[in-house]
Enzyme design. Structure first.
Site, PDB file in Angstrom:
ATOM      1  N   TYR A  72      11.940  32.835   3.599  1.00  0.00           N
ATOM      2  CA  TYR A  72      10.725  33.526   4.022  1.00  0.00           C
ATOM      3  C   TYR A  72      10.812  34.007   5.469  1.00  0.00           C
ATOM      4  O   TYR A  72      11.257  33.285   6.359  1.00  0.00           O
ATOM      5  CB  TYR A  72       9.519  32.597   3.878  1.00  0.00           C
TER       6      TYR A  72
ATOM      7  N   LYS B 261       0.841  -1.195   0.000  1.00  0.00           N
ATOM      8  CA  LYS B 261       0.000   0.000   0.000  1.00  0.00           C
ATOM      9  C   LYS B 261       0.882   1.253   0.000  1.00  0.00           C
ATOM     10  O   LYS B 261       2.071   1.194   0.285  1.00  0.00           O
ATOM     11  CB  LYS B 261      -0.931   0.005   1.210  1.00  0.00           C
TER      12      LYS B 261
END
Length: 382
Positions: free
Chosen positions: A262, A39
């Site tokens: 930032y 998965k």
């Protein structure tokens, strides 16, 4: 495909994968089937390539969570045995039949619907019945009706009930033992009614190792195949399969007092040499590794500085010796040679290893290594 078109990439070592499979096989009880959990794109390793390597080495029971994951594997190779462990909505059950997938069932209503569809297509579909022994996620709750529900499902002519299973909560041995005993008691009662199962399973990677006596006739191995250990660490000799790499994009000098990224949150406390790397949180690297993470160049740690961007991040190269702008940069490896291990990045980013490896995005190319040579380059965007 023989080009990666990008310096940022994953390396998947298939030799380590097969080494791990052999280690696990040697540990399992003689009559226990090894099923591989693929998965989440095989925990970020690439489901098709991992399935192919496992199939070539004698593993052919693959477990996924969703219908789409199952269709992907069966489309690639109809000979793969694929069980969908999660919930398949009723309106998509037809795809189970059309693709000859195995299905997890935990309601009589859905079993009847799947049986009718199987009859319509003149097929018999293999199913595993899921029992809830206390995890309280999916499964038939154990109560006075459980025996009769399973018996009714078993009577359906176009369903072949080959498996019954549950899932351990892994709180402690006492509670795990209680769950195991509940499943075994139910199976014993069903066997008295001449209802038997080829595959009985409750163990995942951790419990398969911690509780060998719980292995039953099948185990569901995910993390261990990829060399990802947890509480069971050190019992098996496993090797990490995945590593994450890149190269420098740019190197510049900053004067004391200049800032980066930032918010200008990182300010140089000295004249510094700063490198820009072409990876960021859109590649799956945790954004909260700002001021926690590091990468490795020439066996030396270079700390990540400034807020991590979507596509790029910056590192402090000031103390890196013998630097060459074409040097390989290790983002994540196995912890050797001063590299960031999956254990360490999971701890620093406050999650677990399974999340780290399963969050890599499709824009990160994968290079598959076998016998120390490149076997395949996979670019999901091309």
């Amino acid at each position: 495909m023989n080009k990666i078109y990008r310096h940022t990439h994953l390396k998947i070592n298939l030799d380590n994968l097969i080494h791990n499979v052999n280690e696990i096989r040697n540990f399992l009880n003689k009559n226990t089937t090894l099923s591989a959990v693929l998965k989440a794109d095989a925990y970020g390793h690439g489901s098709i390539e991992i399935a192919n390597a496992l199939y070539d080495n004698g593993v052919n029971y693959f477990l996924v969570s969703t219908l789409l994951e199952g269709i992907e594997l069966k489309t690639y190779n109809q000979n793969f045995n694929v069980l969908i462990m999660g919930h398949t909505p009723n309106e998509y059950l037809n795809a189970i039949v059309e693709n000859d997938l195995e299905c997890t069932i935990f309601t009589l209503e859905q079993a009847k619907l799947l049986n009718d569809l199987s009859l319509k297509h003149n097929k018999t579909i293999n199913i595993h019945i899921k029992i809830d022994t206390g995890f309280n996620r999916l499964g038939i709750k154990i109560n006075s009706d459980t025996l009769s529900i399973v018996k009714e499902i078993s009577k359906l002519k176009n369903l072949n009930v080959i498996g019954i299973f549950s899932h351990l909560a892994l709180k402690n041995k006492e509670s795990d033992q209680k769950q195991f005993d509940q499943l075994n008691l139910l199976i014993s009662r069903l066997e008295l009614e001449n209802i038997s199962f080829k595959y009985k399973h409750i163990c995942d990677s951790i419990s398969s190792v911690l509780y060998p006596e719980f292995q039953m006739s099948m185990v569901r191995i995910g993390a261990l195949i990829y060399g990802l250990e947890s509480e069971e660490r050190g019992i098996l000799n496993l090797k990490q399969v995945l590593s994450f790499h890149t190269k420098l994009s740019f190197v510049k000098k900053l004067k004391k007092g200049e800032s980066i990224s930032y918010g200008m949150r990182w300010v140089a406390k000295r004249n510094s040499k700063i490198g820009t790397l072409p990876f960021g949180y859109a590649d799956g690297y945790p954004r909260n590794m700002y001021q926690r993470g590091f990468v490795t160049i020439n066996n030396q740690k270079a700390p990540i500085v400034g807020v991590i961007c979507m596509d790029q991040c910056m590192i402090d190269l000031t103390d890196i010796k013998n630097l060459n702008e074409n040097d390989n940069v290790i983002i994540i490896s196995d912890g050797t040679n001063n590299s960031m291990s999956l254990d360490e990045i999971a701890l620093l980013s406050q999650t677990n290893k399974n999340e780290i490896v399963s969050r890599f995005t499709k824009r990160v190319p994968k290079i598959y290594i076998k016998n120390n040579k490149i076997l395949k380059i996979k670019n999901d965007l091309l």
